[in-house]
Design an enzyme around this catalytic site. Structure first.
Site, PDB file in Angstrom:
ATOM      1  N   ARG A  87      -7.777   7.552   4.829  1.00 16.85           N
ATOM      2  CA  ARG A  87      -7.818   7.758   6.267  1.00 16.85           C
ATOM      3  C   ARG A  87      -7.871   9.245   6.522  1.00 16.85           C
ATOM      4  O   ARG A  87      -7.143  10.014   5.907  1.00 16.85           O
ATOM      5  CB  ARG A  87      -6.593   7.146   6.945  1.00 16.85           C
ATOM      6  CG  ARG A  87      -6.725   5.637   7.164  1.00 16.85           C
ATOM      7  CD  ARG A  87      -5.426   5.038   7.644  1.00 16.85           C
ATOM      8  NE  ARG A  87      -4.356   5.333   6.705  1.00 16.85           N
ATOM      9  CZ  ARG A  87      -3.062   5.119   6.941  1.00 16.85           C
ATOM     10  NH1 ARG A  87      -2.687   4.626   8.101  1.00 16.85           N
ATOM     11  NH2 ARG A  87      -2.156   5.403   6.036  1.00 16.85           N
ATOM     12  N   ASN A 141       4.228   0.756   2.015  1.00 17.49           N
ATOM     13  CA  ASN A 141       4.180  -0.366   2.950  1.00 17.49           C
ATOM     14  C   ASN A 141       4.238  -1.686   2.193  1.00 17.49           C
ATOM     15  O   ASN A 141       3.442  -1.908   1.280  1.00 17.49           O
ATOM     16  CB  ASN A 141       2.886  -0.301   3.772  1.00 17.49           C
ATOM     17  CG  ASN A 141       2.849   0.922   4.656  1.00 17.49           C
ATOM     18  OD1 ASN A 141       3.581   1.032   5.624  1.00 17.49           O
ATOM     19  ND2 ASN A 141       2.005   1.887   4.294  1.00 17.49           N
ATOM     20  N   SER A 184      -2.412  -2.679   6.160  1.00 22.43           N
ATOM     21  CA  SER A 184      -3.697  -2.838   6.837  1.00 22.43           C
ATOM     22  C   SER A 184      -4.879  -2.285   6.053  1.00 22.43           C
ATOM     23  O   SER A 184      -4.713  -1.456   5.164  1.00 22.43           O
ATOM     24  CB  SER A 184      -3.633  -2.159   8.206  1.00 22.43           C
ATOM     25  OG  SER A 184      -3.238  -0.826   8.049  1.00 22.43           O
ATOM     26  N   GLU A 192       4.670   7.155   2.262  1.00 19.54           N
ATOM     27  CA  GLU A 192       5.520   5.969   2.415  1.00 19.54           C
ATOM     28  C   GLU A 192       4.924   4.823   1.607  1.00 19.54           C
ATOM     29  O   GLU A 192       3.783   4.885   1.154  1.00 19.54           O
ATOM     30  CB  GLU A 192       5.615   5.554   3.888  1.00 19.54           C
ATOM     31  CG  GLU A 192       4.275   5.142   4.465  1.00 19.54           C
ATOM     32  CD  GLU A 192       4.360   4.138   5.603  1.00 19.54           C
ATOM     33  OE1 GLU A 192       5.427   3.567   5.839  1.00 19.54           O
ATOM     34  OE2 GLU A 192       3.317   3.906   6.243  1.00 19.54           O
ATOM     35  N   ARG A 241       0.850  -1.191   0.000  1.00 21.20           N
ATOM     36  CA  ARG A 241       0.000   0.000   0.000  1.00 21.20           C
ATOM     37  C   ARG A 241       0.882   1.235   0.000  1.00 21.20           C
ATOM     38  O   ARG A 241       1.698   1.426   0.891  1.00 21.20           O
ATOM     39  CB  ARG A 241      -0.932   0.043   1.211  1.00 21.20           C
ATOM     40  CG  ARG A 241      -2.135   1.001   1.006  1.00 21.20           C
ATOM     41  CD  ARG A 241      -2.935   1.255   2.280  1.00 21.20           C
ATOM     42  NE  ARG A 241      -2.150   1.990   3.228  1.00 21.20           N
ATOM     43  CZ  ARG A 241      -2.033   1.672   4.530  1.00 21.20           C
ATOM     44  NH1 ARG A 241      -2.666   0.653   5.023  1.00 21.20           N
ATOM     45  NH2 ARG A 241      -1.278   2.395   5.329  1.00 21.20           N
ATOM     46  N   LYS A 274      11.879   2.849   5.616  1.00 19.32           N
ATOM     47  CA  LYS A 274      11.964   4.297   5.379  1.00 19.32           C
ATOM     48  C   LYS A 274      13.316   4.665   4.770  1.00 19.32           C
ATOM     49  O   LYS A 274      13.410   5.540   3.912  1.00 19.32           O
ATOM     50  CB  LYS A 274      11.779   5.058   6.704  1.00 19.32           C
ATOM     51  CG  LYS A 274      10.546   4.665   7.522  1.00 19.32           C
ATOM     52  CD  LYS A 274       9.314   5.381   7.042  1.00 19.32           C
ATOM     53  CE  LYS A 274       8.092   5.143   7.927  1.00 19.32           C
ATOM     54  NZ  LYS A 274       7.587   3.777   8.037  1.00 19.32           N
ATOM     55  N   LYS A 314      11.954  10.499  10.919  1.00 21.71           N
ATOM     56  CA  LYS A 314      11.401   9.142  10.962  1.00 21.71           C
ATOM     57  C   LYS A 314      12.446   8.082  11.279  1.00 21.71           C
ATOM     58  O   LYS A 314      13.455   7.991  10.587  1.00 21.71           O
ATOM     59  CB  LYS A 314      10.784   8.798   9.596  1.00 21.71           C
ATOM     60  CG  LYS A 314       9.665   9.714   9.156  1.00 21.71           C
ATOM     61  CD  LYS A 314       8.971   9.141   7.928  1.00 21.71           C
ATOM     62  CE  LYS A 314       7.794   9.998   7.528  1.00 21.71           C
ATOM     63  NZ  LYS A 314       7.004   9.355   6.461  1.00 21.71           N
ATOM     64  N   GLU A 330       7.372   0.898  11.757  1.00 23.95           N
ATOM     65  CA  GLU A 330       6.084   0.855  11.072  1.00 23.95           C
ATOM     66  C   GLU A 330       4.964   0.880  12.096  1.00 23.95           C
ATOM     67  O   GLU A 330       5.174   0.593  13.268  1.00 23.95           O
ATOM     68  CB  GLU A 330       5.960  -0.448  10.263  1.00 23.95           C
ATOM     69  CG  GLU A 330       6.942  -0.597   9.135  1.00 23.95           C
ATOM     70  CD  GLU A 330       6.748   0.451   8.053  1.00 23.95           C
ATOM     71  OE1 GLU A 330       5.600   0.851   7.819  1.00 23.95           O
ATOM     72  OE2 GLU A 330       7.752   0.860   7.460  1.00 23.95           O
ATOM     73  N   GLY A 331       3.785   1.202  11.604  1.00 21.27           N
ATOM     74  CA  GLY A 331       2.599   1.038  12.441  1.00 21.27           C
ATOM     75  C   GLY A 331       2.114   2.306  13.123  1.00 21.27           C
ATOM     76  O   GLY A 331       1.184   2.271  13.905  1.00 21.27           O
TER      77      GLY A 331
HETATM   78  P1  ADP Z   1       4.172   4.386   9.523  1.00 21.81           P
HETATM   79  O1  ADP Z   1       4.931   3.352   8.769  1.00 21.81           O
HETATM   80  O2  ADP Z   1       4.395   4.310  10.991  1.00 21.81           O
HETATM   81  O3  ADP Z   1       2.725   4.432   9.139  1.00 21.81           O
HETATM   82  P2  ADP Z   1       4.358   6.952   8.140  1.00 21.81           P
HETATM   83  O4  ADP Z   1       5.537   7.394   7.356  1.00 21.81           O
HETATM   84  O5  ADP Z   1       3.171   6.557   7.350  1.00 21.81           O
HETATM   85  O6  ADP Z   1       4.847   5.781   9.118  1.00 21.81           O
HETATM   86  O7  ADP Z   1       3.975   8.093   9.154  1.00 21.81           O
HETATM   87  C1  ADP Z   1       2.853   7.982  10.026  1.00 21.81           C
HETATM   88  C2  ADP Z   1       1.922   9.156   9.821  1.00 21.81           C
HETATM   89  O8  ADP Z   1       2.624  10.382  10.003  1.00 21.81           O
HETATM   90  C3  ADP Z   1       1.312   9.248   8.440  1.00 21.81           C
HETATM   91  O9  ADP Z   1       0.161   8.462   8.317  1.00 21.81           O
HETATM   92  C4  ADP Z   1       1.027  10.736   8.320  1.00 21.81           C
HETATM   93  O10 ADP Z   1      -0.200  11.054   8.968  1.00 21.81           O
HETATM   94  C5  ADP Z   1       2.158  11.358   9.113  1.00 21.81           C
HETATM   95  N1  ADP Z   1       3.265  11.727   8.197  1.00 21.81           N
HETATM   96  C6  ADP Z   1       4.279  10.939   7.808  1.00 21.81           C
HETATM   97  N2  ADP Z   1       5.111  11.576   6.960  1.00 21.81           N
HETATM   98  C7  ADP Z   1       4.610  12.811   6.807  1.00 21.81           C
HETATM   99  C8  ADP Z   1       5.007  13.960   6.058  1.00 21.81           C
HETATM  100  N3  ADP Z   1       6.104  13.951   5.305  1.00 21.81           N
HETATM  101  N4  ADP Z   1       4.244  15.079   6.147  1.00 21.81           N
HETATM  102  C9  ADP Z   1       3.133  15.106   6.918  1.00 21.81           C
HETATM  103  N5  ADP Z   1       2.706  14.058   7.635  1.00 21.81           N
HETATM  104  C10 ADP Z   1       3.427  12.915   7.599  1.00 21.81           C
HETATM  105 MG    MG Z   2       4.257   2.148   7.209  1.00 17.05          MG
HETATM  106 MG    MG Z   3       1.988   4.920   7.317  1.00 16.87          MG
END
Ligand code: ADP
Ligand code: MG
Ligand code: MG
Length: 445
Positions: free
Chosen positions: A421, A171, A176, A169, A153, A280, A334, A338-339
């Site tokens: 979401r 996945n 999920s 990102e 995803r 990441k 970051k 994950e999660g």
């Molecule tokens: P995970 O693998 O834990 O889901 P993400 O990279 O998706 O990690 O980050 C978790 C959440 O943080 C995302 O769903 C988003 O809401 C927020 N986020 C992540 N990266 C960004 C970004 N570059 N700008 C704004 N919000 C972000």
């Molecule tokens: Mg993720």
């Molecule tokens: Mg995410």
């Protein structure tokens, strides 16, 4: 079912102009009737629909939930109506899915590239180091995965500053919500049809979402490719619902299980290589100039991928670290996790960078820096635990992708549904399970 006060008063103010619940909606012709009553009815209809169609999750407030099957369920948090999303960006996101699928596959075959890219991360992040150890063991015995299955995803936000679709990102493990995501789209289509006169919205503008079926089909087809009809003994396909977090490996037993699975002939979804491609750090490495060209031939595809890359930096870039300390709100820090709930923002980001810099070791290598994306906020009606409330929200669109190949034969390479979401804009991370975000779908504009 209780209707939150802000929500109800909003409706009273507007009569039943539910149409105005989304930004940029045309003014509605006020139909007869009381707005609050219609809203309550819609929330109730939606909650009943959730119960009837399995759009439910375990209820944390019920101690028997999760131990006694069929007991302690509550509707999943959802937005009452789908979020408007421009068709242009929807098409762009869908087109990217098969390209990312192919990219993951190509990168997964270059074991040395994976090991090299993650070598500094490995020194400071034990979890990544353990994954890399398994990967190295497979390289040492020249383990080949002829049949490769990916259920991915790719997540995006619409950046309001640049008016562009940018990837958050990718996945590649335990992606999920294909199941609940499909259902939310169906819920919204149903509500739009049932309340057509009040809302004036065309349900056909909510794209159909077959994520659950398509993922199941991919798993089934992988099993068929495995093509072993011995009486149920060999394991054909292993799907990882867990294994992406250090918490999933409380002891050595879990690590040896992971290794055993990797050594086996079963099709792994994901293989250790696919898992690592989704980290990441790899996202940041792949965004470097000329790296995509190593893995993909088609220039148009490469251009499409690059267009959705936000700014990504490793922390050996001193200038960027300095900028991030000066203007932390323009970045997200970051770790390799994950999660949800792991990233650092604003004040925490600055403090962490300063601390890590002072430590002077390799500690910075555990993280990447990312340009912060700023989606435009809009008012949304969120429903949680039967209660509807209104808040300013931002959204993240995930596009599922399924990939199956057997040696040179690509059997599936598709966009496979989506997941929207929506979270209150004051929350950095969101997370549906954490209670800040709700499941949503999209209304194409
Ligand atoms: P995970 O693998 O834990 O889901 P993400 O990279 O998706 O990690 O980050 C978790 C959440 O943080 C995302 O769903 C988003 O809401 C927020 N986020 C992540 N990266 C960004 C970004 N570059 N700008 C704004 N919000 C972000
Ligand atoms: Mg993720
Ligand atoms: Mg995410």
């Amino acid at each position: 079912l209780a209707v939150g006060d802000s929500c109800a008063s909003h409706f009273r103010r507007r009569g039943v102009s539910l149409r105005a619940m989304r930004a940029e909606a045309p003014p509605s012709v006020a139909p007869a009737g009381d707005g609050k009553a219609v809203l309550s009815e819609m929330v109730e209809t939606a909650a009943v629909w959730c119960a009837a169609h399995g759009l439910v999750v375990g209820d944390r407030d019920n101690p028997r939930s999760g131990t006694v099957p069929g007991v302690g369920l509550v509707h999943a948090p959802f937005s009452l109506l789908p979020t408007r999303f421009p068709a242009y960006f929807w098409k762009q996101a869908c087109e990217l899915a098969p390209i990312f699928n192919e990219l993951v596959d190509r990168v997964s075959l270059d074991g040395k590239f994976l090991q090299d890219s993650l070598s500094r991360t490995k020194q400071v992040d034990d979890f990544t180091a353990r994954l890399l150890e398994i990967h190295a063991e497979m390289m040492a015995v020249n383990k080949k995965e002829d049949i490769r299955l990916g259920l991915h995803r790719s997540d995006y936000m619409l950046d309001s500053e640049t008016n562009s679709l940018l990837q958050i990102e990718l996945n590649t493990i335990s992606t999920s919500f294909p199941g609940l995501g499909s259902l939310v789209s169906e819920l919204h289509r149903t509500l739009l049809k049932q309340y057509r006169e009040v809302l004036g919205l065309d349900s056909e503008r909510v794209p159909r979402n077959y994520a659950a079926t398509q993922f199941a089909e991919a798993l089934g087809k992988a099993w068929a490719e495995y093509n072993n009809d011995r009486d149920g003994r060999p394991v054909a396909v292993v799907y990882f619902r867990a294994g992406y977090s250090p918490n999933d490996y409380p002891s050595e037993v879990e690590w040896s299980a992971r290794l055993l699975i990797e050594q086996s002939s079963a099709i792994k979804c994901p293989s250790i290589s696919y898992h690592l491609v989704g980290t990441k750090k790899m996202q940041q490495e792949l965004a470097k100039p000329t790296v995509l060209e190593r893995f993909l031939d088609n220039e148009e595809d490469i251009a499409k991928l690059r267009k959705c890359f936000a700014g990504l930096w490793s922390l050996d870039n001193e200038e960027i670290v300095k900028s991030a300390i000066e203007k932390p709100d323009l970045f997200v820090l970051k770790p390799q996790r994950e999660g949800g709930g792991n990233n650092l923002y604003g004040h925490d980001l600055r403090e962490t960078l300063i601390r890590l810099q002072n430590e002077q070791g390799e500690a910075l290598a555990a993280y990447i820096l990312m340009q912060r994306i700023f989606p435009r906020a809009s008012l949304t009606h969120l429903v949680q635990g039967g209660v509807c409330f209104e808040d300013l929200t931002i959204s993240e669109l995930g596009i599922f992708g399924a990939y199956l190949r057997n040696k040179d034969k690509v059997i599936i390479n598709d966009q496979s549904g989506y997941l929207m979401r929506t979270k209150v804009s004051s929350s950095n991370e969101g997370g549906v399970a954490a209670g800040f975000a709700v499941l949503d779908s999209i209304l194409l504009t």
